[in-house]
Motif scaffolding. Structure first.
Motif, PDB file in Angstrom:
ATOM      1  N   SER A 182      24.406  78.719  22.017  1.00  0.00           N
ATOM      2  CA  SER A 182      22.887  79.019  21.913  1.00  0.00           C
ATOM      3  C   SER A 182      22.636  80.512  21.273  1.00  0.00           C
ATOM      4  O   SER A 182      23.554  81.287  20.925  1.00  0.00           O
ATOM      5  CB  SER A 182      22.312  79.662  23.443  1.00  0.00           C
ATOM      6  OG  SER A 182      21.132  80.246  23.380  1.00  0.00           O
ATOM      7  N   LYS A 237      21.635  86.839  22.561  1.00  0.00           N
ATOM      8  CA  LYS A 237      23.114  86.281  22.537  1.00  0.00           C
ATOM      9  C   LYS A 237      23.896  87.119  21.393  1.00  0.00           C
ATOM     10  O   LYS A 237      23.437  87.784  20.608  1.00  0.00           O
ATOM     11  CB  LYS A 237      23.187  84.804  22.185  1.00  0.00           C
ATOM     12  CG  LYS A 237      22.393  83.855  22.979  1.00  0.00           C
ATOM     13  CD  LYS A 237      22.904  83.890  24.521  1.00  0.00           C
ATOM     14  CE  LYS A 237      21.996  82.912  25.385  1.00  0.00           C
ATOM     15  NZ  LYS A 237      22.262  82.646  26.797  1.00  0.00           N
ATOM     16  N   GLY A 275      19.982  76.268  23.005  1.00  0.00           N
ATOM     17  CA  GLY A 275      21.167  76.006  23.562  1.00  0.00           C
ATOM     18  C   GLY A 275      21.108  75.079  24.564  1.00  0.00           C
ATOM     19  O   GLY A 275      22.008  74.278  24.896  1.00  0.00           O
ATOM     20  N   THR A 276      19.975  74.904  25.358  1.00  0.00           N
ATOM     21  CA  THR A 276      19.838  73.897  26.292  1.00  0.00           C
ATOM     22  C   THR A 276      19.797  72.328  25.837  1.00  0.00           C
ATOM     23  O   THR A 276      20.672  71.575  26.404  1.00  0.00           O
ATOM     24  CB  THR A 276      18.435  74.011  27.201  1.00  0.00           C
ATOM     25  OG1 THR A 276      18.403  75.586  27.548  1.00  0.00           O
ATOM     26  CG2 THR A 276      18.439  72.949  28.385  1.00  0.00           C
TER      27      THR A 276
HETATM   28  C1  LIG Z   1      21.470  81.229  26.994  1.00  0.00           C
HETATM   29  C2  LIG Z   1      22.277  80.068  27.866  1.00  0.00           C
HETATM   30  C3  LIG Z   1      21.978  78.747  27.881  1.00  0.00           C
HETATM   31  C4  LIG Z   1      20.803  78.180  27.228  1.00  0.00           C
HETATM   32  O1  LIG Z   1      20.291  78.520  25.926  1.00  0.00           O
HETATM   33  P1  LIG Z   1      19.016  78.548  25.348  1.00  0.00           P
HETATM   34  O2  LIG Z   1      18.993  78.676  23.948  1.00  0.00           O
HETATM   35  O3  LIG Z   1      18.190  79.539  25.946  1.00  0.00           O
HETATM   36  O4  LIG Z   1      18.355  77.047  25.775  1.00  0.00           O
HETATM   37  C5  LIG Z   1      22.733  77.999  28.541  1.00  0.00           C
HETATM   38  N1  LIG Z   1      23.824  78.306  29.127  1.00  0.00           N
HETATM   39  C6  LIG Z   1      24.112  79.822  29.304  1.00  0.00           C
HETATM   40  C7  LIG Z   1      25.312  80.265  29.924  1.00  0.00           C
HETATM   41  C8  LIG Z   1      23.208  80.817  28.466  1.00  0.00           C
HETATM   42  O5  LIG Z   1      23.552  82.029  28.657  1.00  0.00           O
END
Ligand SMILES: *Cc1c(COP(=O)(O)O)cnc(C)c1O
Length: 368
Positions: free
Chosen positions: A180, A185, A60-61
């Motif tokens: 993400s 999630k 997600g990042t």
């Molecule tokens: C989980 C999350 C991310 C990042 O996702 P990753 O897959 O862990 O890199 C970014 N923003 C929010 C609000 C999140 O909850």
């Protein structure tokens, strides 16, 4: 009875057969990168969100960073974001070369406050509204301000898979929305994974290029890219789970209603609400209490896996302190001291929830 914050076992069991079959298919072909499962998942997730394109990426990042880059954010641009988000939102902004501009949130829902955003909009090139805890930020108000000041919108949709605002899902308000599939999630892989959805064909093309070594065709690299692809085995898991997601979100909503009933008469506990026009998917069930640390300790000591999302606002972390304003962000700061996430996941039983409520009542009677 120990009750975890999140129990992923039920989801795993419900997709086990389909995942096993899919893994066998991928292993038989030894096609571990790309391939039909990745393409099919991208099409299915685009359809689920009502967007034209989905590009799978590694997490997600990365999804956020690549979405900002594909939206044209450049070195030195200023990007507004809520002060109470997960730190990854700010990381992605800095990694894209931009300067994060924290903004305070509204006290009722802890979502980006349009009035606060309006104050910084004239000096921002983009805004990243975060659809926190499972509901969309007030996108119509944010969009009106963004349009007035020529500010691009890139949504952080990590916590809102399946949520809508006025029947519109992630990606329907911004240039792109990044999500993400971290295991916890609402739609979680068996490892790291993420995606960007967009209605803009040029943005989608740019995303594919950036995520795959800046490559438009084999060994042609017109610009600097990254290696951030959605793993094929994760695509198999996500395809199986996506079919169940609406049902699982409905289970979360029922569990949220159950907490609201169980805790209705506990005046020390402030319950979360749903903003006008929103369909909430309850990624997290976040209540507010006084003397939160003592209450949390009591819960944890009595087998309730409550947590905090997040204990430190972005501008109070070491990495991002320099981006905060001198007067701070009072709503986000107060919330950080009071918020408490209760166990909530598809398959949580009424018995488990009743136990959480009983221990929480005990805790606030002692400390609240
Ligand atoms: C989980 C999350 C991310 C990042 O996702 P990753 O897959 O862990 O890199 C970014 N923003 C929010 C609000 C999140 O909850």
């Amino acid at each position: 009875m120990n009750i975890p914050l999140v129990d992923l076992g039920l989801q795993r069991d419900r997709v086990a057969a389909e995942v096993e079959e899919g893994f066998a298919r991928v292993l038989a072909k030894t096609a571990f990168i790309g391939g039909p499962d990745v393409t099919a998942f991208e099409e299915e997730f685009a359809a689920f969100t009502g967007t034209a394109h989905c590009v799978g990426v590694a997490n997600g990042t990365d999804a956020l960073e690549l979405a900002l880059r594909a939206a044209g954010i450049r070195d030195g641009d200023h990007v507004a974001l809520p002060a109470n988000t997960f730190v990854a939102t700010a990381e992605a902004v800095v990694r894209a070369g931009a300067v994060p501009v924290p903004v305070d949130v509204d006290p009722a829902h802890l979502l980006l406050d349009p009035g606060e955003f309006e104050k910084v909009a004239p000096r921002c090139q983009a805004v990243v509204p975060v659809h926190l805890f499972g509901q969309l930020a007030p996108m119509k108000a944010i969009r009106a301000i963004a349009e007035q000041h020529g500010v691009k919108i890139v949504e952080d949709a990590a916590q809102c898979q399946g949520a809508t605002h006025d029947s519109t899902s992630m990606g329907g308000f911004g240039i792109a929305a990044a999500t993400s599939f971290y295991p916890g999630k609402n739609l979680g892989a068996f490892g790291d994974a993420g995606a960007v959805v967009t209605d803009d064909e040029d943005v989608a093309r740019k995303l594919r290029l950036l995520a795959n070594h800046g490559s438009d065709k084999k060994y042609s690299h017109p610009e600097l890219g990254f290696n951030s692809r959605l793993d094929t085995l994760q695509a198999v898991v996500l395809r199986a789970k996506l079919k169940q997601l609406s049902g699982w979100n409905a289970e979360r909503a029922l569990a949220a209603e159950t907490y609201a009933e169980l805790l209705a008469d506990v005046s020390e506990v402030r319950l979360p609400g749903t903003a006008d026009g929103n369909e909430h998917v309850w990624h997290l069930y976040v209540v507010r209490v006084h003397h939160r640390d003592e209450v949390l300790k009591h819960l944890n000591e009595n087998g309730v896996g409550a947590g905090i999302h997040y204990p430190t606002p972005v501008h109070r972390t070491g990495a991002f302190a320099k981006y905060g304003r001198p007067e701070g962000y009072p709503v986000a700061e107060l919330a950080a001291d009071e918020i408490l996430s209760l166990p909530l996941f598809p398959g949580i039983t009424h018995e488990q929830q009743a136990r959480v409520a009983a221990v929480l009542k005990e805790a606030v009677a002692l400390h609240g």
